[in-house]
Design a protein around this motif. Structure first.
Motif, PDB file in Angstrom:
ATOM      1  N   HIS A  41     -69.278 -12.650 -68.805  1.00 10.43           N
ATOM      2  CA  HIS A  41     -69.861 -13.673 -68.106  1.00 10.43           C
ATOM      3  C   HIS A  41     -68.573 -14.461 -67.979  1.00 10.43           C
ATOM      4  O   HIS A  41     -67.330 -14.093 -67.855  1.00 10.43           O
ATOM      5  N   GLU A  55     -74.505 -16.655 -73.643  1.00  8.49           N
ATOM      6  CA  GLU A  55     -73.698 -15.707 -74.223  1.00  8.49           C
ATOM      7  C   GLU A  55     -72.413 -16.169 -73.853  1.00  8.49           C
ATOM      8  O   GLU A  55     -71.514 -15.813 -74.748  1.00  8.49           O
ATOM      9  N   HIS A 110     -70.267  -9.014 -75.523  1.00  9.22           N
ATOM     10  CA  HIS A 110     -71.418  -9.592 -74.495  1.00  9.22           C
ATOM     11  C   HIS A 110     -72.057  -9.579 -75.816  1.00  9.22           C
ATOM     12  O   HIS A 110     -72.404  -9.066 -77.034  1.00  9.22           O
ATOM     13  N   THR A 111     -73.694 -10.792 -75.726  1.00  3.58           N
ATOM     14  CA  THR A 111     -74.297 -10.916 -75.697  1.00  3.58           C
ATOM     15  C   THR A 111     -76.377 -10.739 -75.783  1.00  3.58           C
ATOM     16  O   THR A 111     -76.623 -10.572 -74.581  1.00  3.58           O
ATOM     17  N   GLU A 142     -76.746  -6.595 -67.810  1.00  5.92           N
ATOM     18  CA  GLU A 142     -75.201  -6.806 -67.555  1.00  5.92           C
ATOM     19  C   GLU A 142     -74.676  -6.807 -65.927  1.00  5.92           C
ATOM     20  O   GLU A 142     -73.650  -7.132 -65.515  1.00  5.92           O
TER      21      GLU A 142
HETATM   22 ZN    ZN Z   1     -73.962  -9.890 -70.838  1.00  4.13          ZN
END
Ligand code: ZN
Length: 405
Positions: A41, A55, A110-111, A142
Motif C-alpha cells: 500500500h 497498514e 502487509h498487515t 490485498e
Molecule cells: Zn495489505
C-alpha cells in the motif's frame, strides 16, 4: 530513392535495438544477491486501518527497519525498495521493480485485518490456489487495490480481484519458484514464533497478483492483525517493528546460506554427479521436518498411526515418509466415527487444523492408492481432496510428492 527510403526506415530500429542491448540491466554485472522489499500500500491507498493506525505506515516502518538491518549486516546483498516513502504504487509497478532488478528474493510486507477483533497472529503467503475461504479473503483484500487504477480490466487482462471466478487461474498455474517460496515462508514463520513470540498462523497459499507477476521466489507476510488491539499496539511500537524486521532478517540469513550452498554446488560440478551432497541436503530437510514432528508433541499422533513410541533411527526414517489421506469435511465439532454425517464411510480419522476438526479417510504412502480411495468416496463427498503429512505435520501434496521422488 527506394533503397534510401528503406534504409531510412530501418535505421531507427537498429538504433533502438543497439540501445536495448547497451542499456538493459545485465545481471552478471552485479552478482550480489538481490532482495526486493515491498511495503504494501502507500499514498492514497492506506490498506487496512483502525482508528489509531494505518497498514501502509506499519508496513513501511518494518520494511525500512528490515532493509537497514540487511544493509548493515550483508555487504553482499543488494536491497531494493519498491517504496521508501508514503507513496502509491500499482501492483504491476511493484512486480516491475522485482523483474527489472532480476531479484533473487521478493518480500512483501502487509498487515492483516479481520471483522473479528479476536483474530491475531502472523502468517506468510506464497502464490497458489487458496484452499480455504479465509486465505482467499486475504488475497481478495490485498488484490483489491487494483480497483484504484483506471482501466484495471484492460491492464490486468480481465482479472477481477473481487470475483471468486478470477482466482481459478491460480489452480492451473505452474509456479517454478513455489518450493523456494514455501521454504523461505516456513523459516519466517519459525522466526516469528521463536524471536517475536507471535502466534503462528502458518504458511498459506492464495492468488496474490503481485506474487504472480514476480519472477523469483516471493512471499507475502501478514505481520499480524491491526484489528486486534494488543497486536496493533505491538505492531505500531518501535520494539514490535524492529523485532518483526529482525525475525525476517534472521530468516533471510538462513535462506541466503542455503541459496549459496546450492549455487556454489552448481558452479563446482554437474549436479547429477553429486548425489551425495544432494542426498545430504534432503536428509537434513527430512531431519528438520522429523524433529519438528517431535517438538510439537506430535509423538502421540505419530504413535497412533505408525505404532511407534520411542522411534529408532529406522523408525524415524519411516515417519519421514510422507503420508496421504483424503479429507472429507471439516467441522468445529468433533464427530464420532460411524456418525451418519460420514454417510457410511468407515475407518474415519481426524486431525486438528486452524481451530477445526478435519475428518479424513485412508492412510497411504502411495499417491495412486489414496487417489483410488478419493474416487471411492467422491460420490458421497464431492469436495473430498487429498491432504499430505510428514508425521502429524501437514504439508502440501506437492511437497509430499517431491519428497517421495
Ligand atoms: Zn495489505
Amino acid at each position: 530513392m527506394k533503397i534510401l527510403k528503406k534504409h531510412f526506415l530501418v535505421l531507427p530500429y537498429i538504433i533502438l535495438l543497439t540501445g536495448i542491448f547497451i542499456f538493459s540491466p545485465v545481471k552478471a554485472q552485479d552478482a550480489r544477491f538481490t532482495v526486493v522489499l515491498d511495503a504494501g500500500h502507500g499514498g492514497h491507498d492506506p490498506g487496512a486501518q483502525s482508528s489509531l493506525s494505518k497498514e501502509k505506515d506499519i508496513n513501511l516502518s518494518v520494511v525500512l527497519d528490515l532493509g537497514d538491518i540487511i544493509e548493515k549486516n550483508f555487504k553482499d546483498v543488494k536491497v531494493v525498495y519498491t517504496r521508501k516513502t508514503d507513496k502509491y504504487l500499482t501492483l504491476q509497478e511493484r512486480a516491475d521493480v522485482v523483474n527489472n532488478n532480476h531479484a533473487d528474493l521478493f518480500i512483501c510486507i502487509h498487515t492483516n485485518a479481520s471483522t473479528s477483533p479476536d483474530a491475531y497472529g502472523a502468517e506468510t503467503f506464497t502464490l497458489g490456489l487458496a484452499k480455504t475461504r479465509s486465505n482467499l479473503d486475504v488475497a481478495m483484500r490485498e488484490n483489491s487495490v487494483i480497483l484504484l487504477e483506471e482501466n484495471y480490466r484492460t491492464k490486468y487482462k480481465g482479472f477481477d480481484p473481487k470475483s471468486v471466478d478470477s482466482y481459478i487461474m491460480f489452480e492451473f498455474m505452474q509456479d517454478k519458484y513455489i518450493d523456494k517460496s514455501v521454504e523461505f515462508s516456513s523459516i519466517i514463520q519459525k522466526q516469528f514464533v521463536s524471536y517475536c513470540n507471535r502466534t503462528d498462523r502458518g504458511v498459506r497459499q492464495a492468488g496474490f497478483w503481485v506474487l504472480h507477476r514476480s519472477a523469483c521466489p516471493s512471499v507475502l507476510v501478514e505481520l499480524g492483525f491491526i484489528s486486534n488491539q494488543t497486536e496493533e499496539r505491538y505492531l505500531t511500537s518501535d520494539k514490535g517493528q524492529k523485532e518483526m524486521a529482525t525475525a525476517v532478517f534472521n530468516a533471510l540469513s538462513d535462506y541466503k546460506r542455503e541459496f549459496e550452498k546450492r549455487s556454489g554446488r552448481q558452479i563446482s560440478a554437474d549436479k547429477k554427479k553429486e548425489p551425495k551432497s544432494k542426498a545430504d541436503d534432503h536428509d537434513q530437510k527430512q531431519h528438520e521436518l522429523a524433529s519438528d514432528t517431535f517438538k510439537h508433541s506430535g509423538v502421540d499422533t505419530v504413535s497412533k498411526h505408525n505404532k511407534i513410541v520411542n522411534p529408532t533411527n529406522d523408525q524415524k526414517k519411516l515417519i519421514q515418509i510422507p503420508t496421504f489421506k483424503v479429507q472429507l469435511m471439516a467441522s468445529k465439532k468433533k464427530i464420532k466415527p460411524g456418525n451418519s454425517q460420514f454417510k457410511g464411510v468407515t475407518n474415519t480419522d481426524y486431525f486438528e487444523d486452524n481451530g477445526l476438526y478435519k475428518f479424513t479417510v485412508g492412510l497411504e504412502t502411495d499417491y495412486s492408492k489414496i487417489e483410488k480411495i478419493r474416487k471411492e468416496v467422491i460420490h458421497k463427498f464431492p469436495n473430498a481432496f487429498i491432504v499430505a503429512f510428514i508425521g502429524d505435520k501437514k504439508i502440501t501434496v506437492n511437497e509430499a510428492l517431491k519428497l517421495n521422488k
